[in-house]
Scaffold this motif. Structure first.
Motif, PDB file in Angstrom:
ATOM      1  N   LYS A 209      33.521  40.131 138.635  1.00  0.00           N
ATOM      2  CA  LYS A 209      34.465  39.270 139.353  1.00  0.00           C
ATOM      3  C   LYS A 209      35.904  39.648 139.024  1.00  0.00           C
ATOM      4  O   LYS A 209      36.773  39.699 139.916  1.00  0.00           O
ATOM      5  CB  LYS A 209      34.229  37.804 138.987  1.00  0.00           C
ATOM      6  CG  LYS A 209      33.015  37.168 139.635  1.00  0.00           C
ATOM      7  CD  LYS A 209      32.920  35.699 139.257  1.00  0.00           C
ATOM      8  CE  LYS A 209      31.751  35.019 139.922  1.00  0.00           C
ATOM      9  NZ  LYS A 209      31.673  33.572 139.536  1.00  0.00           N
ATOM     10  N   LEU A 210      36.171  39.908 137.736  1.00  0.00           N
ATOM     11  CA  LEU A 210      37.533  40.252 137.327  1.00  0.00           C
ATOM     12  C   LEU A 210      37.975  41.557 137.985  1.00  0.00           C
ATOM     13  O   LEU A 210      39.122  41.668 138.461  1.00  0.00           O
ATOM     14  CB  LEU A 210      37.613  40.361 135.807  1.00  0.00           C
ATOM     15  CG  LEU A 210      38.968  40.789 135.247  1.00  0.00           C
ATOM     16  CD1 LEU A 210      40.062  39.814 135.651  1.00  0.00           C
ATOM     17  CD2 LEU A 210      38.900  40.913 133.727  1.00  0.00           C
ATOM     18  N   ILE A 211      37.104  42.548 138.025  1.00  0.00           N
ATOM     19  CA  ILE A 211      37.449  43.816 138.678  1.00  0.00           C
ATOM     20  C   ILE A 211      37.740  43.575 140.153  1.00  0.00           C
ATOM     21  O   ILE A 211      38.703  44.123 140.721  1.00  0.00           O
ATOM     22  CB  ILE A 211      36.318  44.845 138.489  1.00  0.00           C
ATOM     23  CG1 ILE A 211      36.235  45.269 137.013  1.00  0.00           C
ATOM     24  CG2 ILE A 211      36.535  46.063 139.387  1.00  0.00           C
ATOM     25  CD1 ILE A 211      35.038  46.145 136.700  1.00  0.00           C
ATOM     26  N   HIS A 212      36.922  42.753 140.794  1.00  0.00           N
ATOM     27  CA  HIS A 212      37.124  42.414 142.215  1.00  0.00           C
ATOM     28  C   HIS A 212      38.499  41.767 142.426  1.00  0.00           C
ATOM     29  O   HIS A 212      39.255  42.159 143.336  1.00  0.00           O
ATOM     30  CB  HIS A 212      36.016  41.462 142.663  1.00  0.00           C
ATOM     31  CG  HIS A 212      36.239  40.856 144.012  1.00  0.00           C
ATOM     32  ND1 HIS A 212      36.035  41.540 145.193  1.00  0.00           N
ATOM     33  CD2 HIS A 212      36.675  39.606 144.371  1.00  0.00           C
ATOM     34  CE1 HIS A 212      36.321  40.755 146.212  1.00  0.00           C
ATOM     35  NE2 HIS A 212      36.707  39.574 145.749  1.00  0.00           N
ATOM     36  N   VAL A 213      38.851  40.786 141.581  1.00  0.00           N
ATOM     37  CA  VAL A 213      40.119  40.067 141.730  1.00  0.00           C
ATOM     38  C   VAL A 213      41.299  40.989 141.434  1.00  0.00           C
ATOM     39  O   VAL A 213      42.289  41.023 142.185  1.00  0.00           O
ATOM     40  CB  VAL A 213      40.144  38.823 140.810  1.00  0.00           C
ATOM     41  CG1 VAL A 213      41.534  38.192 140.809  1.00  0.00           C
ATOM     42  CG2 VAL A 213      39.110  37.808 141.261  1.00  0.00           C
ATOM     43  N   ALA A 214      41.223  41.736 140.334  1.00  0.00           N
ATOM     44  CA  ALA A 214      42.339  42.609 139.938  1.00  0.00           C
ATOM     45  C   ALA A 214      42.576  43.694 140.980  1.00  0.00           C
ATOM     46  O   ALA A 214      43.729  44.052 141.278  1.00  0.00           O
ATOM     47  CB  ALA A 214      42.049  43.228 138.577  1.00  0.00           C
ATOM     48  N   THR A 215      41.503  44.222 141.561  1.00  0.00           N
ATOM     49  CA  THR A 215      41.640  45.253 142.596  1.00  0.00           C
ATOM     50  C   THR A 215      42.287  44.675 143.851  1.00  0.00           C
ATOM     51  O   THR A 215      43.193  45.280 144.436  1.00  0.00           O
ATOM     52  CB  THR A 215      40.253  45.847 142.931  1.00  0.00           C
ATOM     53  OG1 THR A 215      39.681  46.402 141.748  1.00  0.00           O
ATOM     54  CG2 THR A 215      40.378  46.919 144.003  1.00  0.00           C
ATOM     55  N   ARG A 216      41.824  43.500 144.265  1.00  0.00           N
ATOM     56  CA  ARG A 216      42.389  42.855 145.453  1.00  0.00           C
ATOM     57  C   ARG A 216      43.868  42.541 145.259  1.00  0.00           C
ATOM     58  O   ARG A 216      44.675  42.687 146.188  1.00  0.00           O
ATOM     59  CB  ARG A 216      41.612  41.581 145.769  1.00  0.00           C
ATOM     60  CG  ARG A 216      42.206  40.743 146.896  1.00  0.00           C
ATOM     61  CD  ARG A 216      41.252  39.662 147.368  1.00  0.00           C
ATOM     62  NE  ARG A 216      40.708  38.853 146.292  1.00  0.00           N
ATOM     63  CZ  ARG A 216      41.377  37.854 145.697  1.00  0.00           C
ATOM     64  NH1 ARG A 216      42.616  37.569 146.057  1.00  0.00           N
ATOM     65  NH2 ARG A 216      40.795  37.143 144.754  1.00  0.00           N
ATOM     66  N   MET A 217      44.246  42.114 144.040  1.00  0.00           N
ATOM     67  CA  MET A 217      45.635  41.741 143.764  1.00  0.00           C
ATOM     68  C   MET A 217      46.486  42.943 143.350  1.00  0.00           C
ATOM     69  O   MET A 217      47.706  42.824 143.244  1.00  0.00           O
ATOM     70  CB  MET A 217      45.678  40.670 142.673  1.00  0.00           C
ATOM     71  CG  MET A 217      44.990  39.363 143.055  1.00  0.00           C
ATOM     72  SD  MET A 217      45.012  38.148 141.713  1.00  0.00           S
ATOM     73  CE  MET A 217      46.775  37.786 141.623  1.00  0.00           C
ATOM     74  N   ASP A 218      45.829  44.069 143.080  1.00  0.00           N
ATOM     75  CA  ASP A 218      46.510  45.296 142.640  1.00  0.00           C
ATOM     76  C   ASP A 218      47.317  45.029 141.362  1.00  0.00           C
ATOM     77  O   ASP A 218      48.492  45.376 141.249  1.00  0.00           O
ATOM     78  CB  ASP A 218      47.431  45.833 143.747  1.00  0.00           C
ATOM     79  CG  ASP A 218      47.904  47.252 143.460  1.00  0.00           C
ATOM     80  OD1 ASP A 218      47.227  47.943 142.672  1.00  0.00           O
ATOM     81  OD2 ASP A 218      48.950  47.650 143.999  1.00  0.00           O
ATOM     82  N   ILE A 219      46.645  44.385 140.363  1.00  0.00           N
ATOM     83  CA  ILE A 219      47.265  44.064 139.079  1.00  0.00           C
ATOM     84  C   ILE A 219      46.382  44.613 137.963  1.00  0.00           C
ATOM     85  O   ILE A 219      45.167  44.430 137.972  1.00  0.00           O
ATOM     86  CB  ILE A 219      47.451  42.543 138.909  1.00  0.00           C
ATOM     87  CG1 ILE A 219      48.425  42.000 139.953  1.00  0.00           C
ATOM     88  CG2 ILE A 219      47.941  42.208 137.497  1.00  0.00           C
ATOM     89  CD1 ILE A 219      48.599  40.485 139.891  1.00  0.00           C
ATOM     90  N   ASP A 220      46.992  45.282 137.008  1.00  0.00           N
ATOM     91  CA  ASP A 220      46.265  45.810 135.857  1.00  0.00           C
ATOM     92  C   ASP A 220      46.133  44.745 134.775  1.00  0.00           C
ATOM     93  O   ASP A 220      47.041  43.917 134.579  1.00  0.00           O
ATOM     94  CB  ASP A 220      46.983  47.026 135.280  1.00  0.00           C
ATOM     95  CG  ASP A 220      46.835  48.239 136.188  1.00  0.00           C
ATOM     96  OD1 ASP A 220      45.799  48.898 136.104  1.00  0.00           O
ATOM     97  OD2 ASP A 220      47.762  48.503 136.985  1.00  0.00           O
ATOM     98  N   THR A 221      45.022  44.807 134.050  1.00  0.00           N
ATOM     99  CA  THR A 221      44.828  43.866 132.942  1.00  0.00           C
ATOM    100  C   THR A 221      43.980  44.514 131.859  1.00  0.00           C
ATOM    101  O   THR A 221      43.177  45.415 132.133  1.00  0.00           O
ATOM    102  CB  THR A 221      44.168  42.559 133.428  1.00  0.00           C
ATOM    103  OG1 THR A 221      44.230  41.587 132.395  1.00  0.00           O
ATOM    104  CG2 THR A 221      42.723  42.774 133.838  1.00  0.00           C
ATOM    105  N   ASN A 222      44.148  44.045 130.632  1.00  0.00           N
ATOM    106  CA  ASN A 222      43.388  44.532 129.491  1.00  0.00           C
ATOM    107  C   ASN A 222      42.321  43.518 129.113  1.00  0.00           C
ATOM    108  O   ASN A 222      42.552  42.308 129.183  1.00  0.00           O
ATOM    109  CB  ASN A 222      44.310  44.759 128.285  1.00  0.00           C
ATOM    110  CG  ASN A 222      45.285  45.891 128.523  1.00  0.00           C
ATOM    111  OD1 ASN A 222      44.930  46.902 129.117  1.00  0.00           O
ATOM    112  ND2 ASN A 222      46.515  45.731 128.057  1.00  0.00           N
ATOM    113  N   ILE A 223      41.166  44.008 128.684  1.00  0.00           N
ATOM    114  CA  ILE A 223      40.085  43.101 128.333  1.00  0.00           C
ATOM    115  C   ILE A 223      39.481  43.456 126.974  1.00  0.00           C
ATOM    116  O   ILE A 223      39.571  44.595 126.498  1.00  0.00           O
ATOM    117  CB  ILE A 223      38.961  43.104 129.387  1.00  0.00           C
ATOM    118  CG1 ILE A 223      38.231  44.452 129.398  1.00  0.00           C
ATOM    119  CG2 ILE A 223      39.498  42.753 130.770  1.00  0.00           C
ATOM    120  CD1 ILE A 223      36.849  44.376 130.009  1.00  0.00           C
ATOM    121  N   LEU A 224      38.863  42.447 126.363  1.00  0.00           N
ATOM    122  CA  LEU A 224      37.984  42.616 125.213  1.00  0.00           C
ATOM    123  C   LEU A 224      36.616  42.076 125.621  1.00  0.00           C
ATOM    124  O   LEU A 224      36.526  41.015 126.245  1.00  0.00           O
ATOM    125  CB  LEU A 224      38.500  41.835 124.001  1.00  0.00           C
ATOM    126  CG  LEU A 224      39.942  42.091 123.553  1.00  0.00           C
ATOM    127  CD1 LEU A 224      40.290  41.203 122.356  1.00  0.00           C
ATOM    128  CD2 LEU A 224      40.159  43.560 123.205  1.00  0.00           C
TER     129      LEU A 224
END
Length: 417
Positions: free
Chosen positions: A123-138
């Motif tokens: 879900k996070l990959i889907h949202v970040a791709t749609r919004m074109d925003i990078d994020t870091n995860i653990l």
């Protein structure tokens, strides 16, 4: 109990016509405590505050200059943090992140998202791709088949809704390495296995276990680990046993050689309870005293709808009694009291679970006296069912830097809730 709390209570009693019911926050003591913790923080480690323990804005403002960031577990908590600071680093955890929460987290700016499942990762990959925003995860991992310290709240080492099982790591990394994912970046692992651990030595052993697993996964999956978040879980005692010894723990940490073992990896702590438990008191006036079948009950103005921790954890909460002199007893009939006996402290709710302390030994307690429950800074107000029966909320009072302790000059600040 600190002298200034006793003076606060007596001053409040003079000012109010209604029975006293208040949370009292000692912000200078909180600041002194967090500064002391930060001063012996080991190299290559960072200290975050998990605001679920107490998200009061004044507490966040007090901690803001002395912590490396805040950990939140909902959009509401994130908004509380951003209300006091638009820039401070934020860790976003929790097992049930909704898509709108992920969207607003990305828009608001999150340092790291703790991913709790394979579906949440997708879900996070889907949202970040749609919004074109990078994020870091653990990746939050639930260790299995390992001996962890025993506490009254355990969240790993057994079937759990928190985190992903160890055998899911390979699939999670494969999802992250898919060519279509260019926005969600793996940075390391997150562990939070337990809460309220009293034993510094066992806690250090647990962190060494974490590092062994991380080193194994680095080799097995050929990944670079920039961050290991070892959670919080530092315990606070509500009886005569000692609380977690932060100084001993940090000494053990430094002696372990962890500084060299970490290399370029940073290690995060995210305690909540241990930081704020001692900074607040819950004061409630005795409304009635009555015997029942050879037991005495003190009915307080207040209860577990304000301070649910003792009912939630099933313990007797530590308290002190502030005596109010007879001049403030306004009735022409006798003032009830108990001398050299035992009493069960209960609240004003129509529930047998509305109980703070059973069969407490006391020298004297009278109607109109104030019972002050110590260690009420963590998991007290915000976990309580405030609106049950519709009783009024308590006052929220704060001692801030520069306030004097003399009763004639005490300034009592109240927040609307």
């Amino acid at each position: 109990m600190q002298v200034n709390i006793r003076r606060w209570v007596k001053e409040l009693k003079k000012q109010k016509d209604e029975p006293v019911c208040a949370y009292m926050h000692d912000l200078p003591s909180l600041e002194s405590h967090i500064k002391s913790m930060a001063s012996i923080l080991p190299q290559k480690t960072r200290l975050f505050y998990a605001i679920k323990a107490n998200p009061d804005p004044k507490i966040l403002e007090t901690l803001l200059p002395h912590v490396d960031g805040f950990e939140v577990a909902s959009l509401g908590e994130l908004q509380r943090v951003r209300h006091v600071s638009a820039e401070i680093p934020v860790l976003f955890g929790g097992p049930g992140k909704k898509e709108y929460e992920l969207e607003q987290a990305l828009q608001t700016g999150i340092s790291y998202i703790h991913v709790e499942s394979l579906l949440e990762l997708q879900k996070l990959i889907h949202v970040a791709t749609r919004m074109d925003i990078d994020t870091n995860i653990l990746l939050r991992v639930n260790l299995h088949d390992h001996t962890l310290p025993v506490t009254n709240v355990t969240m790993a080492g057994k079937p759990s809704p928190f985190g992903m099982d160890e055998w899911n790591i390979e699939e999670a990394l494969a999802i992250l390495q898919d060519s279509e994912n260019t926005h969600v970046h793996f940075q390391g692992f997150h562990f939070h296995s337990l809460s309220n651990n009293m034993h510094a030595d066992r806690h250090m052993e647990m962190i060494l276990l974490y590092m062994e697993k991380v080193e194994e996964w680095k080799q097995k999956f050929n990944v670079e680990v920039r961050v290991v978040n070892v959670g919080g879980g530092f315990g606070v005692s509500y009886d005569d046993k000692p609380s977690f010894d932060w100084e001993r723990f940090t000494t053990l940490f430094k002696r372990s050689g962890m500084h060299h073992r970490l290399g370029k990896t940073k290690l995060f702590f995210e305690p909540g309870r241990y930081i704020v438990a001692d900074c607040a008191y819950y004061a409630a006036e005795v409304i009635d005293l009555k015997p029942s079948m050879n037991q005495n009950f003190a009915i307080l103005r207040g209860g577990t709808h304000h301070q649910r921790l003792p009912a939630s954890w099933g313990h007797d909460h530590p308290f002190s009694i502030i005596s109010i002199d007879d001049q403030q007893w306004k009735y022409d009939f006798e003032r009830p009291g108990i001398n050299n006996g035992s009493v069960t402290l209960v609240g004003e709710l129509c529930s047998p679970k509305d109980r703070f302390h059973s069969e407490a030994k006391i020298k004297q307690l009278r109607v109109g006296d104030i019972v002050v429950f110590e260690k009420s800074g963590a998991y007290s107000w915000t976990i309580s069912h405030h609106d049950f029966l519709g009783h009024p909320y308590p006052d929220f009072l704060y001692k801030e830097e520069g306030m004097k302790d003399e009763p004639s000059t005490v300034s009592l600040t109240s927040n609307e809730r």
